[in-house]
Design a protein around this motif. Sequence first.
Motif, PDB file in Angstrom:
ATOM      1  N   SER A   1       0.823  -1.210   0.000  1.00 53.49           N
ATOM      2  CA  SER A   1       0.000   0.000   0.000  1.00 53.49           C
ATOM      3  C   SER A   1       0.852   1.252   0.000  1.00 53.49           C
ATOM      4  O   SER A   1       0.540   2.243  -0.665  1.00 53.49           O
ATOM      5  CB  SER A   1      -0.931  -0.020   1.219  1.00 53.49           C
TER       6      SER A   1
ATOM      7  N   ALA B   1       2.297   1.874  -3.352  1.00 49.09           N
ATOM      8  CA  ALA B   1       1.260   2.369  -4.272  1.00 49.09           C
ATOM      9  C   ALA B   1       0.804   3.774  -3.930  1.00 49.09           C
ATOM     10  O   ALA B   1      -0.037   4.350  -4.646  1.00 49.09           O
ATOM     11  CB  ALA B   1       0.068   1.418  -4.276  1.00 49.09           C
TER      12      ALA B   1
ATOM     13  N   GLU C   1      -0.892   4.656  -1.208  1.00 53.31           N
ATOM     14  CA  GLU C   1      -2.176   4.663  -0.511  1.00 53.31           C
ATOM     15  C   GLU C   1      -2.018   4.793   1.002  1.00 53.31           C
ATOM     16  O   GLU C   1      -3.009   4.976   1.705  1.00 53.31           O
ATOM     17  CB  GLU C   1      -2.934   3.368  -0.826  1.00 53.31           C
ATOM     18  N   THR C   2      -0.776   4.663   1.523  1.00 56.59           N
ATOM     19  CA  THR C   2      -0.517   4.744   2.969  1.00 56.59           C
ATOM     20  C   THR C   2       0.591   5.751   3.201  1.00 56.59           C
ATOM     21  O   THR C   2       1.578   5.797   2.444  1.00 56.59           O
ATOM     22  CB  THR C   2      -0.095   3.367   3.509  1.00 56.59           C
TER      23      THR C   2
END
Length: 457
Positions: free
Chosen positions: A405, A408, A410-411
């Motif tokens: 994540s 990507a 996303e975190t």
Amino acid sequence: MPRIERIFCIALAVLGGSVGSAWAQLKPPPAIPGPAQIPNSAATPPQPGFRPAPPVASANTPVLTLTEVFDAAWQRQPEARSLQARQDAAAARKEAAASWTAEPVALELSGQTDQMNNNLGRREYTAGVAIPLWLPNERSRSMAVAEAEQRATASSTLLAQLQTAAEVREAYWSWQLARIGFVLARERLLNAQQLTADVSRRVRAGDLARADQHQAEGAQAGAEAELAEAASALAAAGQRLRALSGLTLPADATAQPEALLTEPAPELVRDASALGDRHPAVMELLNRTEIARRSAELAQARTRGTPELMLATGRDRGAFGDSYQQSVTVGVRIPFGSDSRNRASISSAQAQAIEAETQLALEQGRIQATLDSVQVRLESTRTQLTAAERRAQLARESRAFFEKSFKAGETDLPTRLRIELEAIAAERQAARARVELAATISALRQALGLLPQQNTP
């Protein structure tokens, strides 16, 4: 610029980029640091995309077992080096008690003459032996004391071995715990270096802020400090084990918690009285009590000094010209008894017997308390290990999820760092629980009076 020159320049640029890329791929990944090679924050981070594999112990690396450490440590103990001499002394006392005489036979030679006075020719020569005799029941009771002392020599040696085993077990499992702590700290540093390299790449690409790189580098610095502390603890534990055993410890610190060679779990004993006389401490006190009792019986038999049987032959003449006459002398020497000395010997032996019996009762109570404590600790440690392994498994899975994540986008980085710390903490807890279980099994065997014995790999 002519067309041919432009094409030539473009070809040279492409060729240079290809060589640079190939050279970057040929650069080796950073070496895993050892206890004496702690990296600093100024070190170059690993190449982007590098993921260190978990440390695995080499199949050719010698494993230092608990039994090997105990054997080496016992050979260095004073009791081990003096064992043969003490056994010889006990055998000599038993041999002396089996003799037909209470003490060695004495030879007596004497002569008389008047040559220094009136010199009438008087001469007398005597040769005899004095044979010490056993008092009634003294010989059998002396033999009983010698046999009890011989058994006590064996039990005292076994007790000394058990006391050495206690020191070895504590030092050995402390060293194993320090080794595993060092490996986990090193793995955390490698993960922190990888994360720092990843964050630096994304900062240069504009995906993350400069503050995120500071956080990643701070986490790496914390991992370096933790690795240095773990290396210090490993060195201290290794020095203690080396001083105890005199062995050279393996230089490879890549110990895996799952590969620990634990001792076989003994059968649980709820009541210490079920051990009987199998425990070395109990055996030692029982033998001491037996020696005191036998000594008291021997003191009761020795109501007086040792009597002696005297046999002598003589040859004498009264004056010059007389013939020599042969004579034989038979006599007995019986010392008077000493009631006060006899009472003192008996009272001293009885006092030693009472002390040994009282100490035996206290030792049995101590063994029972230790057994109860260690068995509760064993059950608790097994429960902790099950929970810790479950937590470590979940933490590893969560780290893999958040790692993907984070890559990507996303975190955020704080969440990624928190998940990493939680995973390391879970791995450390599981590793400590494995070592603690192995140490608790050793403690239970120690409480039962069993010497070190490890399972085969």
